[in-house]
Motif scaffolding. Structure first.
Motif, short mmCIF file in Angstrom:
data_model
loop_
_atom_site.label_atom_id
_atom_site.label_comp_id
_atom_site.label_asym_id
_atom_site.label_seq_id
_atom_site.Cartn_x
_atom_site.Cartn_y
_atom_site.Cartn_z
N VAL B 106 -2.56 -8.62 4.03
CA VAL B 106 -3.18 -9.41 5.09
C VAL B 106 -2.32 -10.64 5.37
N LYS B 107 -2.73 -11.38 6.39
CA LYS B 107 -1.97 -12.56 6.80
C LYS B 107 -2.02 -13.63 5.71
N ALA B 181 -4.64 -7.33 11.53
CA ALA B 181 -4.29 -6.93 12.89
C ALA B 181 -5.05 -5.65 13.23
N MET B 182 -5.45 -5.52 14.48
CA MET B 182 -6.22 -4.35 14.90
C MET B 182 -5.34 -3.44 15.76
N SER B 205 -10.43 3.06 9.56
CA SER B 205 -9.09 2.85 9.03
C SER B 205 -8.11 3.66 9.88
N TYR B 206 -6.86 3.24 9.86
CA TYR B 206 -5.86 3.93 10.66
C TYR B 206 -5.75 5.42 10.30
N PRO B 207 -5.66 5.75 8.97
CA PRO B 207 -5.54 7.18 8.63
C PRO B 207 -6.74 8.01 9.07
N GLU B 239 -2.16 0.03 10.87
CA GLU B 239 -1.69 0.97 9.86
C GLU B 239 -1.38 0.27 8.54
N GLU B 240 -0.91 -0.98 8.60
CA GLU B 240 -0.52 -1.68 7.37
C GLU B 240 -1.72 -2.01 6.50
N PHE B 241 -2.88 -2.15 7.11
CA PHE B 241 -4.04 -2.62 6.35
C PHE B 241 -4.66 -1.48 5.56
N THR B 242 -4.44 -1.48 4.23
CA THR B 242 -4.97 -0.41 3.39
C THR B 242 -6.24 -0.84 2.67
N GLY B 243 -6.69 -2.06 2.92
CA GLY B 243 -7.95 -2.47 2.33
C GLY B 243 -7.80 -3.45 1.19
#
Lengths: 110, 839
Positions: B106-107, B181-182, B205-207, B239-243
């Motif tokens: 995250v940021k 980011a969304m 989630s992106y996936p 996509e980068e945000f995996t939780g």
């Protein structure tokens, strides 16, 4: 004067001459060149492109050390001094050079 | 000295070059007529420092490459050995980096903190109640935002049988506060986080969006079904945000929306009660506040909150927002990580020792070449540098191979495990730095000693003491690794064969999938009571049991109780299981006192306990007929069941049983043996509810699953041990071959004088045999010392299990003999005449 060629030095002798010059005391690069020119009565005119590499070589070998100081006309100049190792090197190179000169003369005189 | 001055120049090259330029400029100004080109002067002067050095390095490199190419066999073995060792180490570090070192994706994660609490009763750091979270979020000044999150298993309709998707219930500010980011749409807004007016919205989630919604560009605003309840998609995360929870995260929903789903436990109370544990909390430090300040402020807020609701005082802990920080299993993971790091370091050391050994042999073989070079005027340091350069080239190639391995291996291994941590496993800069550092250490470790050794003047060389030290070290390391592997293997076998105290072999587990949202606890109890009655009508399946979790299910529930004389607030933590009376019958667990549940007990507050519970809390007394305070009521103990390893293979702990109350969809246990039994069960189930799905599996599968972790550990230790043994064998073989080669002349003379082959072999072996024996002894002593720490993974097998120790001795003896055989045979075949002619 302008027509006179600066003499080619034997390889390695420039280092010896610089060491010898610095043996008289602290001096900057331009001073060394002037000294060589004066003492050799204009025979040895050393250009920047051989003098400064030679000085860097001496620095690298630890024979001289450099420090910044004010020149006679109050500009910043880098002064070189002989180190203890340099003095030793001067003696041994001097000795070697003398031997060489004697040897060369012997060859030329026979 | 010269090297240091050169280094100094390189470090300060900018200043030094400026000085040079200034100096030459001074010269030009002073002299009216300039002699020569000032730029050239500068270039030449600078080259004094750099060029000869670079040139000699280039020379060394060329020479090294030529040398290595000339011996492709040696080069290949060395690169493979070191590369695999570096690769294993780097792979493992990649995993460690991903779960323990890398921060949340995250940021500005440096300003984020995980917030944990610790009480006397729950010393393991854990989260907070939602109510306490709201209190913090409202009052805090040191944190610009606090977020809460909690995971839940849900079904979206496309999962395989028994699989779930993970929905993370988060506070309304989650996406905005973390700065996620969304990809599409938006995160949640505060209006979606009101406890009393839940809104069913979700962020994918992106996936999930990519794999199950075909990257639908118009997904925002569409409806999806979570446990058959409609939710509106408001966004897709990048996509980068995996939780942030460490597991897989498929979609996110606001905390209040959990009320519309039927999850385990009481979600209404969960969202409101001040003592309902636990949500994971994280906060972002407000500008100008430090961690210590935030911790101090949260401690005050926590005290206020706990005083207000008369809760136990809690200590506030702040941690880095990495996956492992504050993870409930951190305590279990860390020793495993340490153990693995130690094991892999051993392997790397072993690989170094081996390549080092090969290099020594080569250095000795190149003694003549080295002597020639010395005679031509090369200084010893120059030759050492040359040999180190060869080592450096090898290490570099090995590091490249290692990084390649680390790129693929962890992801491959994680793909084998179900529901593994959801982390990015591609090596990042940290990992590459780690591999490079390993390579550098390796290079020095394996190349320096042989280089120094090989260039030592001949007169001072003793008969290869270093080589023997290395050989001993190799033996010692393979002994340690193989004994570890042997212990793990016999532990798994022991755990598998041991009687767990209940019938495991002819019992089947029946799992169900029903539309959970239409099953409240009454309907659940009714449905399963009816189904088990019908199944009991089939004689081969009798007895049938209902249970919240089947034995060895890899999960457990805990509850708290106290004895009637004890004051409130002194409750004991105990594991808790909801069953039907048939449970004890089908598993063959006898009662040592009192009786089983029976018809008519449903409305009464009766509990059954196991022997461990009875023993711990009632000493020698018979607890039957006594009461405990449990939940809101006082319950009576009606029976004591014999201890059985129902939850963990390691053995039973205190356990409390009540009748099944329908809090979740249970499993059924039936006797196996009726052909087509699964179809009969499925048919009966569908007659009651056609939407239900059924899966039948043998109970013994759970045991295998519980042991799979240990099996993997045994496998890894065995693999490393075998790798180590192969290395050692290669090493022994190389040493013997070398000794034979070195002493060809001596052997020839002895054979010419009539020595028997046996004596010759003895001659060859004598030097190395001592080293091998010393290595074995050191290995056994070390293994004995290390084994203590393995004890907790051994399921009761002694860490001094003689089988493992003796087995390793046999394996080592066999491989040692095999490795020595060829060179020894070569020694006996030495032809005296040609041997004498060699030199």
């Amino acid at each position: 004067m302008g027509t006179q060629k600066s003499s080619e030095l034997l390889p390695g002798t420039l280092d010896l001459l610089v060491l010898k010059t610095l043996g008289r005391g602290r001096m900057h690069g331009y001073g060394i060149a002037q000294h060589l020119k004066l003492v050799s009565e204009d025979v040895l005119q050393v250009g920047e492109s051989s003098l400064y590499p030679a000085l860097q070589r001496l620095l690298l070998n630890g024979w001289v050390k450099a420090e910044w100081g004010a020149s006679e006309n109050n500009r910043r100049a880098r002064y070189y001094t002989l180190t203890a190792a340099g003095r030793k090197q001067l003696d041994s190179e001097r000795h070697e050079f003398d031997r060489m000169v004697v040897a060369i003369q012997k060859v030329l005189e026979t | 000295m010269k090297f240091l001055r050169r280094l100094d120049y390189w470090v300060n090259h900018r200043r030094r070059e400026a000085e040079l330029a200034e100096e030459i400029e001074f010269h030009r100004v002073m002299g009216a007529e300039s002699l020569g080109n000032t730029t050239l002067a500068r270039e030449d002067a600078r080259a004094v420092w750099i060029w000869p050095w670079l040139e000699s390095v280039g020379q060394d490199l060329r020479y090294a490459l030529r040398n290595l190419r000339r011996q492709p066999g040696f080069t290949l073995v060395a690169i493979l050995t070191l590369g695999i060792a570096i690769g294993l180490n780097t792979s493992f570090f990649t995993v460690f980096d991903a779960v323990a070192l890398r921060m949340w994706p995250v940021k500005d994660s440096a300003r984020l903190v995980k917030i944990l609490s610790q009480t006397q009763r729950f010393p393991r750091p854990r989260g907070f109640s939602i109510a306490e979270y709201r209190y913090f979020a409202e009052k805090t000044k040191s944190l610009s935002a606090v977020v809460a999150m909690e995971e839940g298993r849900t079904r979206l309709g496309f999962e395989d049988f028994g699989k779930t998707s993970w929905t993370i219930f988060v506070s309304g500010n989650y996406f905005q506060a973390l700065g996620v980011a969304m990809e599409r749409g938006r995160g949640f807004i505060p209006e979606e986080d009101l406890v009393d007016s839940p809104v069913n919205v979700a962020v994918l989630s992106y996936p999930l969006w990519r794999d199950h919604f075909g990257s639908d560009p118009a997904i925002v605003g569409k409806e999806i079904r979570v446990d058959e309840v409609p939710f509106t998609v408001v966004g897709v995360a990048s996509e980068e945000f995996t939780g942030t929870m460490g597991g897989r995260e498929d979609l996110w929903a606001p905390l209040p929306s959990m009320q519309s789903l039927r999850l385990q436990g009481n979600t209404r109370a969960h969202l409101r009660k001040p003592d309902f544990c636990c949500s994971t909390l994280a906060g972002r430090l407000a500008p100008g506040f430090s961690r210590a300040q935030a911790q101090a402020e949260l401690a005050v807020l926590s005290r206020q909150f706990h005083d207000q609701y008369q809760l136990d005082p809690a200590t506030i802990l702040l941690a880095d927002p990495s996956i492992l920080a504050g993870h409930p299993k951190r305590k279990t993971f860390m020793p495993v990580f340490a153990l693995m790091f130690a094991g892999l370091a051993l392997v790397l050391l072993l690989a170094c020792a081996n390549v080092s050994n090969l290099l020594i042999a080569r250095a000795a073989a190149r003694r003549r070449e080295i002597e020639v070079r010395r005679a031509l005027g090369a200084g010893r340091s120059r030759i050492v540098r040359q040999l180190l350069t060869e080592g450096f080239v090898l290490a570099l190639a090995a590091a490249a191979l290692g990084i390649g391995l680390a790129w693929k291996l962890p992801a491959y291994v994680f793909a084998l495990a179900d529901d593994g941590p959801n982390v990015r496993l591609t090596p990042d800069a940290t990992v590459i730095l780690y591999a490079a550092a390993l390579a550098a250490i390796t290079c020095i470790a394996f190349a320096l000693a042989p280089a120094l050794h090989g260039t030592r003047p001949k007169s001072t060389t003793r008969r290869l003491p270093l080589r023997n030290v290395l050989l001993a070290a190799q033996f010692a390391m393979s002994v340690v690794l193989l004994i570890g592997a042997g212990l793990m293997v016999s532990a798994v076998k022991h755990a598998h064969d041991r009687d767990p105290g209940f019938r495991i072999h002819d019992v089947s587990v029946v799992s169900f999938e029903v539309p959970v949202s239409s099953y409240d606890s009454n309907r659940t109890v009714a449905f399963f009571t009816q189904l088990s009655k019908e199944l009991e009508g089939v004689p081969e399946m009798r007895p049938v049991a209902i249970t919240a979790r089947e034995p060895l299910a890899n999960s457990h529930w805990n509850t708290v109780f106290r004895l009637p004389g004890e004051p409130a607030g002194t409750e004991h933590d105990i594991e808790y299981q909801q069953v039907s009376a048939g449970y004890f019958d089908v598993l063959g667990i006898p009662f040592v006192a009192g009786r089983n549940f029976q018809q008519g007990d449903e409305a009464r507050h009766f509990v059954v306990v196991n022997e461990s519970m009875a023993h711990r809390y009632f000493g020698g007394d018979n607890p039957v007929g006594k009461s405990i305070v449990f939940g809101m009521t006082t319950s009576q103990i009606i029976g004591v069941a014999r201890d059985a390893s129902l939850t963990y293979v390691e053995g039973p702990g205190p356990l409390l049983f009540t009748l099944f109350k329908g809090d979740q969809i249970p499993k059924l246990l039936v006797r196996t043996g009726l052909p087509g039994g699964a179809d009969i069960i499925s048919g009966m189930t569908k007659r009651i509810d056609p939407r239900a799905r059924v899966q039948v599996s043998p109970l013994v599968q759970n045991l295998d699953q519980q042991l799979s972790g240990s099996r993997v550990m045994a496998g890894i230790a065995g693999m490393l041990g075998t790798f180590a043994l192969v290395l050692a064998a290669v090493g022994i073989s190389g040493v013997f071959a070398y000794v034979v080669q070195q002493r060809t002349k001596e052997i020839g003379i002895r054979m010419a004088l009539g020595a028997a082959p046996k004596e010759v072999i003895g001659l060859v072996l004598s030097g190395t045999a001592r080293a091998a024996i010393v290595g074995l002894v050191i290995g056994y002593v070390t293994a004995g010392g290390v084994a203590k720490f393995l004890a907790q993974y051994l399921y009761g097998v002694s860490p001094y299990d003689p089988k493992a120790y003796a087995g390793v001795a046999i394996i080592l003896a066999i491989s040692g003999l095999a490795a020595a055989y060829l060179p020894a045979r070569r020694a006996t075949r030495v032809d005296p005449l040609s041997a004498l002619r060699v030199e």
